[in-house]
Design a protein around this motif. Sequence first.
Motif, mmCIF file in Angstrom:
data_model
loop_
_atom_site.group_PDB
_atom_site.id
_atom_site.type_symbol
_atom_site.label_atom_id
_atom_site.label_comp_id
_atom_site.label_asym_id
_atom_site.label_seq_id
_atom_site.Cartn_x
_atom_site.Cartn_y
_atom_site.Cartn_z
ATOM 1 N N ASN A 1 0.824 -1.208 0.000
ATOM 2 C CA ASN A 1 0.000 0.000 0.000
ATOM 3 C C ASN A 1 0.864 1.267 0.000
ATOM 4 O O ASN A 1 0.387 2.340 0.309
ATOM 5 C CB ASN A 1 -0.973 0.008 1.184
ATOM 6 N N ILE A 2 2.121 1.131 -0.401
ATOM 7 C CA ILE A 2 3.014 2.274 -0.536
ATOM 8 C C ILE A 2 3.372 2.408 -2.013
ATOM 9 O O ILE A 2 3.799 1.447 -2.651
ATOM 10 C CB ILE A 2 4.269 2.099 0.335
ATOM 11 N N PHE A 3 3.187 3.622 -2.559
ATOM 12 C CA PHE A 3 3.345 3.861 -3.986
ATOM 13 C C PHE A 3 4.191 5.099 -4.227
ATOM 14 O O PHE A 3 4.186 6.031 -3.431
ATOM 15 C CB PHE A 3 1.975 4.072 -4.639
ATOM 16 N N GLU A 4 4.904 5.107 -5.369
ATOM 17 C CA GLU A 4 5.668 6.273 -5.804
ATOM 18 C C GLU A 4 4.893 6.939 -6.935
ATOM 19 O O GLU A 4 4.396 6.268 -7.841
ATOM 20 C CB GLU A 4 7.046 5.849 -6.319
ATOM 21 N N ILE A 5 4.797 8.265 -6.894
ATOM 22 C CA ILE A 5 4.104 9.012 -7.941
ATOM 23 C C ILE A 5 5.044 9.156 -9.130
ATOM 24 O O ILE A 5 6.157 9.664 -8.990
ATOM 25 C CB ILE A 5 3.649 10.386 -7.430
ATOM 26 N N MET A 6 4.588 8.717 -10.306
ATOM 27 C CA MET A 6 5.407 8.780 -11.507
ATOM 28 C C MET A 6 4.886 9.807 -12.512
ATOM 29 O O MET A 6 5.640 10.259 -13.374
ATOM 30 C CB MET A 6 5.480 7.405 -12.163
#
Length: 67
Positions: A22-27
């Motif tokens: 549930n941890i994401f990087e904004i691309m």
Amino acid sequence: MPIKFEIGDIVHLKKNHPCGGNIFEIMRIGMDFRLRCSTCNKQLWLERTEVERRLRKHFRNDEEIKA
């Protein structure tokens, strides 16, 4: 007022990805966000309103940003 996001920010969302992460990087930022799951590296697209609604924590350069 919309939350200020930048490319490379890390977001912790309320709802898990099917892989369990549930941890994401904004691309990519715009009306739709492209996010990369930190667990399985899959990319997904979510609308800005959906990201803002699901947001639990927001990090930039390892510092938490208060929304």
